[in-house]
Design a protein around this motif. Structure first.
Motif, PDB file in Angstrom:
ATOM      1  N   ASN A 418       0.784  -1.134   0.018  1.00  0.00           N
ATOM      2  CA  ASN A 418       0.136  -0.008   0.073  1.00  0.00           C
ATOM      3  C   ASN A 418       0.969   1.330   0.020  1.00  0.00           C
ATOM      4  O   ASN A 418       1.464   1.476   1.019  1.00  0.00           O
ATOM      5  CB  ASN A 418      -1.035  -0.140   1.189  1.00  0.00           C
ATOM      6  N   ILE A 419       1.079   1.782  -1.051  1.00  0.00           N
ATOM      7  CA  ILE A 419       1.929   2.930  -1.311  1.00  0.00           C
ATOM      8  C   ILE A 419       1.740   3.944  -0.247  1.00  0.00           C
ATOM      9  O   ILE A 419       2.766   4.683   0.090  1.00  0.00           O
ATOM     10  CB  ILE A 419       1.783   3.359  -2.665  1.00  0.00           C
ATOM     11  N   SER A 420       0.534   4.280   0.022  1.00  0.00           N
ATOM     12  CA  SER A 420       0.283   5.468   1.080  1.00  0.00           C
ATOM     13  C   SER A 420       0.820   5.084   2.369  1.00  0.00           C
ATOM     14  O   SER A 420       0.970   5.937   3.295  1.00  0.00           O
ATOM     15  CB  SER A 420      -1.028   5.512   0.950  1.00  0.00           C
ATOM     16  N   ASN A 421       1.084   3.818   2.687  1.00  0.00           N
ATOM     17  CA  ASN A 421       1.436   3.593   4.115  1.00  0.00           C
ATOM     18  C   ASN A 421       3.118   3.375   4.083  1.00  0.00           C
ATOM     19  O   ASN A 421       3.592   3.125   5.295  1.00  0.00           O
ATOM     20  CB  ASN A 421       1.155   2.064   4.498  1.00  0.00           C
ATOM     21  N   ILE A 422       3.718   3.473   2.603  1.00  0.00           N
ATOM     22  CA  ILE A 422       5.355   3.628   2.757  1.00  0.00           C
ATOM     23  C   ILE A 422       5.899   4.765   2.594  1.00  0.00           C
ATOM     24  O   ILE A 422       6.841   5.038   3.200  1.00  0.00           O
ATOM     25  CB  ILE A 422       5.724   2.697   1.576  1.00  0.00           C
ATOM     26  N   VAL A 423       5.266   5.827   1.949  1.00  0.00           N
ATOM     27  CA  VAL A 423       5.751   7.041   1.662  1.00  0.00           C
ATOM     28  C   VAL A 423       5.747   7.909   2.952  1.00  0.00           C
ATOM     29  O   VAL A 423       4.775   7.935   3.658  1.00  0.00           O
ATOM     30  CB  VAL A 423       5.062   7.907   0.459  1.00  0.00           C
ATOM     31  N   SER A 456       2.543  20.016  -8.013  1.00  0.00           N
ATOM     32  CA  SER A 456       3.829  20.432  -7.850  1.00  0.00           C
ATOM     33  C   SER A 456       4.646  20.083  -6.682  1.00  0.00           C
ATOM     34  O   SER A 456       5.942  20.501  -6.412  1.00  0.00           O
ATOM     35  CB  SER A 456       3.701  22.219  -7.653  1.00  0.00           C
ATOM     36  N   SER A 457       3.723  19.249  -5.987  1.00  0.00           N
ATOM     37  CA  SER A 457       4.658  18.569  -4.638  1.00  0.00           C
ATOM     38  C   SER A 457       4.813  17.138  -4.927  1.00  0.00           C
ATOM     39  O   SER A 457       5.139  16.328  -3.973  1.00  0.00           O
ATOM     40  CB  SER A 457       3.701  18.749  -3.427  1.00  0.00           C
ATOM     41  N   GLN A 458       5.026  16.942  -6.225  1.00  0.00           N
ATOM     42  CA  GLN A 458       5.212  15.437  -6.746  1.00  0.00           C
ATOM     43  C   GLN A 458       6.232  15.420  -7.823  1.00  0.00           C
ATOM     44  O   GLN A 458       6.121  16.222  -8.939  1.00  0.00           O
ATOM     45  CB  GLN A 458       4.144  14.848  -7.185  1.00  0.00           C
ATOM     46  N   LEU A 459       7.418  14.602  -7.670  1.00  0.00           N
ATOM     47  CA  LEU A 459       8.150  14.346  -8.573  1.00  0.00           C
ATOM     48  C   LEU A 459       7.828  13.239  -9.845  1.00  0.00           C
ATOM     49  O   LEU A 459       7.248  12.242  -9.339  1.00  0.00           O
ATOM     50  CB  LEU A 459       9.653  13.914  -8.128  1.00  0.00           C
ATOM     51  N   GLY A 464      14.007   7.546 -21.463  1.00  0.00           N
ATOM     52  CA  GLY A 464      13.862   7.058 -22.866  1.00  0.00           C
ATOM     53  C   GLY A 464      12.489   7.504 -23.423  1.00  0.00           C
ATOM     54  O   GLY A 464      12.039   8.443 -22.974  1.00  0.00           O
ATOM     55  N   LYS A 465      11.940   6.600 -24.346  1.00  0.00           N
ATOM     56  CA  LYS A 465      10.533   7.108 -24.951  1.00  0.00           C
ATOM     57  C   LYS A 465       9.261   6.467 -24.323  1.00  0.00           C
ATOM     58  O   LYS A 465       8.346   7.176 -24.398  1.00  0.00           O
ATOM     59  CB  LYS A 465      10.580   6.235 -26.267  1.00  0.00           C
ATOM     60  N   VAL A 466       9.235   5.584 -23.241  1.00  0.00           N
ATOM     61  CA  VAL A 466       8.244   5.144 -22.897  1.00  0.00           C
ATOM     62  C   VAL A 466       8.242   4.762 -21.329  1.00  0.00           C
ATOM     63  O   VAL A 466       7.066   4.423 -20.818  1.00  0.00           O
ATOM     64  CB  VAL A 466       7.864   3.782 -23.507  1.00  0.00           C
ATOM     65  N   TYR A 467       9.201   4.763 -20.684  1.00  0.00           N
ATOM     66  CA  TYR A 467       9.429   4.878 -19.211  1.00  0.00           C
ATOM     67  C   TYR A 467       8.851   5.981 -18.364  1.00  0.00           C
ATOM     68  O   TYR A 467       9.841   7.003 -18.492  1.00  0.00           O
ATOM     69  CB  TYR A 467      10.946   4.384 -19.005  1.00  0.00           C
ATOM     70  N   SER A 468       7.996   5.737 -17.758  1.00  0.00           N
ATOM     71  CA  SER A 468       7.676   6.859 -16.706  1.00  0.00           C
ATOM     72  C   SER A 468       7.043   6.330 -15.404  1.00  0.00           C
ATOM     73  O   SER A 468       6.630   5.442 -15.386  1.00  0.00           O
ATOM     74  CB  SER A 468       6.577   7.578 -17.369  1.00  0.00           C
ATOM     75  N   ALA A 469       7.460   7.007 -14.471  1.00  0.00           N
ATOM     76  CA  ALA A 469       7.013   6.847 -12.908  1.00  0.00           C
ATOM     77  C   ALA A 469       6.845   7.990 -12.225  1.00  0.00           C
ATOM     78  O   ALA A 469       7.584   8.984 -12.495  1.00  0.00           O
ATOM     79  CB  ALA A 469       7.864   5.591 -12.462  1.00  0.00           C
ATOM     80  N   GLN A 470       6.135   7.803 -11.281  1.00  0.00           N
ATOM     81  CA  GLN A 470       5.887   8.657  -9.902  1.00  0.00           C
ATOM     82  C   GLN A 470       7.028   8.436  -9.049  1.00  0.00           C
ATOM     83  O   GLN A 470       7.248   7.288  -8.716  1.00  0.00           O
ATOM     84  CB  GLN A 470       4.491   8.858  -9.544  1.00  0.00           C
ATOM     85  N   LEU A 471       7.597   9.506  -8.496  1.00  0.00           N
ATOM     86  CA  LEU A 471       8.406   9.568  -7.213  1.00  0.00           C
ATOM     87  C   LEU A 471       7.802  10.030  -5.996  1.00  0.00           C
ATOM     88  O   LEU A 471       7.644  11.212  -5.813  1.00  0.00           O
ATOM     89  CB  LEU A 471       9.704  10.146  -7.583  1.00  0.00           C
ATOM     90  N   TYR A 472       7.657   8.922  -4.914  1.00  0.00           N
ATOM     91  CA  TYR A 472       7.161   9.469  -3.736  1.00  0.00           C
ATOM     92  C   TYR A 472       8.236   9.604  -2.608  1.00  0.00           C
ATOM     93  O   TYR A 472       9.170   8.581  -2.527  1.00  0.00           O
ATOM     94  CB  TYR A 472       6.043   8.421  -3.326  1.00  0.00           C
ATOM     95  N   ASP A 478      16.365  12.359   0.439  1.00  0.00           N
ATOM     96  CA  ASP A 478      16.982  12.069  -0.863  1.00  0.00           C
ATOM     97  C   ASP A 478      16.485  10.652  -1.332  1.00  0.00           C
ATOM     98  O   ASP A 478      17.268  10.426  -2.281  1.00  0.00           O
ATOM     99  CB  ASP A 478      18.459  12.281  -0.827  1.00  0.00           C
ATOM    100  N   GLN A 479      15.727   9.914  -0.540  1.00  0.00           N
ATOM    101  CA  GLN A 479      15.260   8.676  -1.357  1.00  0.00           C
ATOM    102  C   GLN A 479      13.935   8.616  -1.584  1.00  0.00           C
ATOM    103  O   GLN A 479      12.934   9.275  -0.791  1.00  0.00           O
ATOM    104  CB  GLN A 479      15.626   7.405  -0.191  1.00  0.00           C
ATOM    105  N   PHE A 480      13.394   8.161  -2.736  1.00  0.00           N
ATOM    106  CA  PHE A 480      12.088   8.126  -3.162  1.00  0.00           C
ATOM    107  C   PHE A 480      11.594   6.623  -3.687  1.00  0.00           C
ATOM    108  O   PHE A 480      12.555   5.932  -4.075  1.00  0.00           O
ATOM    109  CB  PHE A 480      11.912   9.122  -4.463  1.00  0.00           C
ATOM    110  N   LEU A 481      10.378   6.470  -3.363  1.00  0.00           N
ATOM    111  CA  LEU A 481       9.701   5.210  -3.989  1.00  0.00           C
ATOM    112  C   LEU A 481       9.356   5.664  -5.251  1.00  0.00           C
ATOM    113  O   LEU A 481       8.741   6.472  -5.668  1.00  0.00           O
ATOM    114  CB  LEU A 481       8.642   4.745  -3.068  1.00  0.00           C
ATOM    115  N   LEU A 482       9.571   4.485  -6.516  1.00  0.00           N
ATOM    116  CA  LEU A 482       8.957   4.467  -7.698  1.00  0.00           C
ATOM    117  C   LEU A 482       7.950   3.899  -8.062  1.00  0.00           C
ATOM    118  O   LEU A 482       8.065   2.734  -7.683  1.00  0.00           O
ATOM    119  CB  LEU A 482      10.429   4.251  -8.667  1.00  0.00           C
ATOM    120  N   ALA A 483       6.931   4.246  -8.527  1.00  0.00           N
ATOM    121  CA  ALA A 483       5.873   3.637  -8.985  1.00  0.00           C
ATOM    122  C   ALA A 483       5.452   4.034 -10.426  1.00  0.00           C
ATOM    123  O   ALA A 483       5.296   5.095 -10.794  1.00  0.00           O
ATOM    124  CB  ALA A 483       4.372   4.081  -8.012  1.00  0.00           C
ATOM    125  N   PHE A 484       5.426   3.089 -11.335  1.00  0.00           N
ATOM    126  CA  PHE A 484       5.236   3.075 -12.544  1.00  0.00           C
ATOM    127  C   PHE A 484       3.807   3.773 -12.930  1.00  0.00           C
ATOM    128  O   PHE A 484       2.776   3.496 -12.364  1.00  0.00           O
ATOM    129  CB  PHE A 484       5.052   1.741 -13.414  1.00  0.00           C
TER     130      PHE A 484
END
Length: 572
Positions: A418-423, A456-459, A464-472, A478-484
């Motif tokens: 549950n991403i909301s419990n990790i970030v 604006s509070s989210q990275l 490349g051409k197709v790889y995208s993800a949100q950073l929490y 300086d550490q972030f969780l990556l969710a595609f």
């Protein structure tokens, strides 16, 4: 004369009996019924949209299609429906290389790559000088696979492949341990083109697909031509099938030698016949020396734990040991029978091909989803059941136990997050703009870290051409969780798969004690893969040298000045 006739009669009878044994027994109606029932039960409990099957035993080839190739239109799969095979296609690459070696008298499996490409360079001089065709085919280089280069769709191309290979990181010493490496199979395609003077796709078509009448075989970059006969790729989201964008499959299009072939069950039946006949086409003519074809199925690199696992108790009620890696095949032992096999995965597509060469039995399965372990488990259980039926063994799995497999023998934890419990929930520990900018890796290409369009509070990170993800943000600075998100959203949010990653930034002091800007980051996944990206600044590539205090002050000033310019450009 009578004696000669009788002698000839008994000789021909003996040969016929031997051939009958060697060629295996034909597939009976009862066996077909049992196989159909097992597949239908497994597809139902594992939520498999469609399945393609080709089997060979004796002179019999059985091909089938099951389920829906297109869930939206209700189009059913049949033996002519095209499925993508992923790394099952590595056997096409190794067979093609066997054919090329057969035709070139000065080549062997142990020909060094630098003899063919003098400019070839890997991470160190030893690997560069000593790497052979066998090393490439058997995953013996010990280098990181570099899959991100394919997955992002924007890093490596045929034009920059050779330059990029030298940036692959070492995971183990050269020939010290099996490390699966798709980049080396990309290089094999390049070498085949160099030696033959034709595109890899043309070589496969002329040397394998056309002689075997595999008319449905298509490469991933050309899938649009087969829309009406293609099994669409699916994942499960919220209990419902969702189609996966075909662009995620096409990312390997520049390098079909890694696993970019899609094909029907009917045509895979011809491929099985070719393999089990020792390399002969439909007319009985050898397309490749049988010795060279057998080489691809021999043991060339011990798999991790393989030489010790023979002393351990079986994981399941029957013995199954993967002994080593061959060249596009995995030599193994199943219930005392010698077997070679290889699986394949291309996001939603998953497949498996296997041979019992001594019994002249072979099989192929391909599924079009869903993404995750459920499809892989379905493939494994069906392969085991079908093998038992054709080998005349009592099946150790059935429709009920197959749906629970690998339980009760092995139990894996449910890795659901549950991403909301990790970030980290709270104000940023640094201004998020400190992390934004353009970063680069010489093999994986460009990565952009930017403020998300939605907040604006989210990275957000784009590679490349197709790889995208949100950073929490995580609790550690300086550490972030990556969710595609985007086309790869299913990797994080599908019902049966949840792939997340981490991004750790390295910061450089910019204006004062409490103001910093990111100069690089490390992208990592639970699989252990890590990728380093550096900000697009030339001074990060300066060689490391010993400097005196005055030089160090001068370099520090240059660093601060350059970082200031970059930060202003990013803000602008």
């Amino acid at each position: 004369m009578t004696y000669v006739i009788r002698g000839r009669f008994w000789l021909e009878l003996a040969i016929a009996l031997v051939l009958c044994v060697l060629l295996g027994q034909p597939i009976t109606d009862d066996q077909i019924y049992d196989i159909d029932l097992m597949i239908e039960e497994t597809m139902k409990c594992r939520r498999i949209p469609a399945l393609s099957m080709a089997l060979m035993a004796g002179d019999d080839i059985l091909t089938r299609g099951y389920g829906l190739a297109d869930v939206e239109t209700g189009r059913e799969a049949d033996e002519n429906t095209v499925f993508c095979t992923g790394s099952v296609g590595k056997a096409f690459t190794s067979t093609l290389m066997a054919m090329i070696i057969d035709q070139h008298g000065n080549l062997s499996w142990d020909t060094k790559v630098q003899e063919l490409i003098p400019s070839f360079q890997l991470q160190d001089p030893l690997r560069s000088a000593e790497t052979t065709l066998r090393d490439l085919l058997a995953h013996r280089t010990g280098l990181q696979s570099g899959d991100l280069a394919f997955q992002s769709g924007g890093g490596v191309t045929k034009d920059n492949l050779l330059n990029g290979l030298r940036h692959l990181k070492e995971e183990t010493p050269f020939r010290g341990k099996f490390v699966y490496n798709n980049m080396m199979y990309a290089l094999l395609g390049y070498i085949a083109e160099l030696l033959e003077g034709k595109p890899f796709e043309t070589l496969l078509s002329e040397k394998i697909f056309q002689p075997l009448n595999m008319s449905s075989a298509v490469f991933v970059q050309n899938l649009e031509r087969y829309q009406e006969n293609l099994a669409r790729p699916y994942t499960l989201m919220g209990g419902h099938f969702e189609e996966v964008d075909l662009e995620t499959v096409k990312v390997v299009g520049d390098f079909p030698s890694t696993g970019g072939v899609c094909v029907s069950a009917n045509d895979m039946g011809q491929w099985l016949r070719f393999l089990l006949s020792g390399g002969r086409d439909m007319r009985g003519n050898y397309l490749v020396k049988e010795r060279l074809l057998r080489d691809t199925m021999a043991e060339h690199m011990v798999l991790y734990g393989g030489m010790f696992s023979r002393k351990l108790r079986p994981r399941f009620p029957v013995s199954e040991i993967n002994i080593a890696y061959g060249m596009g095949w995995i030599p193994s032992n199943y219930r005392g029978f010698s077997r070679v096999h290889h699986s394949g995965s291309l996001w939603s597509y998953t497949s498996h091909a296997w041979l019992f060469p001594n019994e002249k039995i072979g099989g192929f399965l391909a599924l079009n989803g869903p993404v995750g372990s459920g499809a892989s488990r379905a493939r494994e259980t069906m392969m085991a059941y079908i093998s038992d039926i054709l080998l005349g063994e009592e099946p150790w799995l059935n429709g009920t136990t197959g749906c629970e497999y690998p339980k009760p023998w092995e139990v894996y934890p449910e890795l659901r997050y549950n991403i909301s419990n990790i970030v980290y929930i709270g104000p940023p520990k640094r201004p998020l703009v400190s992390y934004t900018g353009s970063f680069h890796h010489p093999l994986y290409g460009k990565a952009v870290v930017e403020l998300s369009n939605s907040s604006s509070s989210q990275l957000r990170i784009l590679i490349g051409k197709v790889y995208s993800a949100q950073l929490y943000m995580l609790d550690a600075i300086d550490q972030f969780l990556l969710a595609f998100d985007g086309m790869y959203k299913f990797l994080t949010y599908s019902d049966d798969k949840q792939r997340i990653g981490s991004v750790v930034f390295n910061m450089t002091q910019a204006f004062g004690d409490d103001q910093y800007v990111a100069n690089s980051f490390v992208l990592g996944f639970l699989s252990g893969d890590q990728y380093d990206f550096h900000r697009d600044l030339s001074y990060y590539n300066l060689p490391s040298v010993e400097v005196n205090s005055s030089q160090r002050k001068s370099q520090h000033f240059l660093l601060l000045l350059t970082t200031f310019v970059v930060l202003i450009n990013d803000l602008w």
